[in-house]
Design an enzyme around this catalytic site. Structure first.
Site, PDB file in Angstrom:
ATOM      1  N   SER A 111      17.002  32.558   4.946  1.00 34.68           N
ATOM      2  CA  SER A 111      15.690  33.000   4.464  1.00 34.68           C
ATOM      3  C   SER A 111      14.581  32.267   5.200  1.00 34.68           C
ATOM      4  CB  SER A 111      15.564  32.732   2.954  1.00 34.68           C
ATOM      5  OG  SER A 111      15.397  31.347   2.705  1.00 34.68           O
ATOM      6  N   SER A 128      12.282  30.316   3.750  1.00 34.13           N
ATOM      7  CA  SER A 128      11.691  29.313   2.866  1.00 34.13           C
ATOM      8  C   SER A 128      11.424  27.975   3.550  1.00 34.13           C
ATOM      9  CB  SER A 128      12.594  29.085   1.648  1.00 34.13           C
ATOM     10  OG  SER A 128      13.793  28.432   2.018  1.00 34.13           O
ATOM     11  N   LYS A 165      16.357  22.551   1.319  1.00 34.55           N
ATOM     12  CA  LYS A 165      14.949  22.232   1.074  1.00 34.55           C
ATOM     13  C   LYS A 165      14.679  20.821   1.583  1.00 34.55           C
ATOM     14  CE  LYS A 165      14.468  26.064  -1.374  1.00 34.55           C
ATOM     15  NZ  LYS A 165      13.783  27.243  -0.802  1.00 34.55           N
ATOM     16  N   SER A 207       8.863  29.966  -1.229  1.00 37.89           N
ATOM     17  CA  SER A 207      10.005  29.090  -1.454  1.00 37.89           C
ATOM     18  C   SER A 207      10.255  28.919  -2.943  1.00 37.89           C
ATOM     19  CB  SER A 207       9.779  27.721  -0.808  1.00 37.89           C
ATOM     20  OG  SER A 207      10.814  26.831  -1.143  1.00 37.89           O
TER      21      SER A 207
END
Length: 261
Positions: free
Chosen positions: A74, A76, A131, A222
């Site tokens: 993705s 994010s 993350k 995100s």
């Protein structure tokens, strides 16, 4: 990819048991039966186990305790990581963990502020997410008006201008690219300051012991700790450190070998 990990462990165990059983029992029986009418050749399952067990064992050890490959699915973590990046994750940076259960059996270290980590989110325990660590245990983290605050101190920003996305990241064209001066780990982020709605990710949080506060670098795209809470330490999978391939509408050779900051 948890199914792959389970399959790898099961296949390694099965082939290992067959290999050991043949070495201790079956091979002796075949030797004792030589010259009799019985077929003394190796059964197919022994032959396959002897061939595949060493390979499966090496892959399992490398993947579980040294480094594991992941693909970024993705946007994010843009602009640091792009959809289609293939990355390597250091599996021993935060301790050695058992395959499948992820239980730690050797404690080596802990995440530092700014580390890019792979983990299993509490609400999706069968998935691997990635993350950046913003808050450590005991920290007070706040996010208001596109600005991070750590323990009451606002983080500084330096604008790099307007971002131009490509391929799957084309949707982020027009966002502002900035360097976020996170203590100990400056890094790039994307922000959209002209969104017409109230940012639901604003708030203030105190990180409990044994947990971390994580955010994506693409702040307006995100799903992170601002929405689902804190990341438990036991859910950590490793530290991302290298991009080894990029494939998204074509191979981008310029990203190969790039370290993850």
């Amino acid at each position: 990819m948890r199914w792959f990990e389970i399959a790898l462990v099961v296949l390694t165990l099965v082939t290992g048991v067959v290999w050991l059983l043949d070495r201790l029992v079956l091979a002796k029986r075949r030797t004792a039966s030589q010259g009799l009418l019985d077929d003394d050749g190796e059964p197919w399952y022994v032959d396959y186990s002897k061939a595949f067990f060493p390979v499966l064992l090496v892959v399992l050890v490398l993947r579980s305790f040294i480094a594991e490959p992941f693909r970024i699915p993705s946007n994010s973590m843009m602009p640091t990581l792009l959809t289609g990046d293939f990355i390597l994750v250091n599996k021993f940076a935060y301790g050695l963990r058992m395959p499948i259960t992820n239980d730690k059996f050797v404690d080596i270290g802990a995440p530092a502020r700014g580390d890019v980590v792979v983990f299993r989110p509490p609400h999706h325990p069968d998935q691997d997410w990635i993350k950046r660590v913003i808050g450590l245990p005991g920290d007070r983290v706040a996010y208001f008006d596109n600005q991070v605050h750590v323990n009451g101190v606002p983080v500084g920003y330096e604008s790099l201008g307007t971002y131009q996305g490509i391929d799957s990241g084309i949707e982020m064209t027009g966002a502002e690219e900035l360097v976020e001066q996170l203590p100990g780990r400056p890094h790039r982020v994307l922000e959209r300051s002209s969104l017409p709605f109230l940012d639901p990710g604003q708030g203030e949080w105190v990180v409990p012991a044994g947990h971390y506060f994580v955010m994506g670098d693409n702040r307006d795209n995100s799903e992170d700790s601002r929405y689902w809470g804190f990341l438990p330490e036991q859910n950590l999978r490793g530290k991302a450190f290298l991009i080894w391939m990029h494939l998204d509408g074509g191979v981008d050779f310029s990203r190969i070998g790039e370290s993850i900051q």
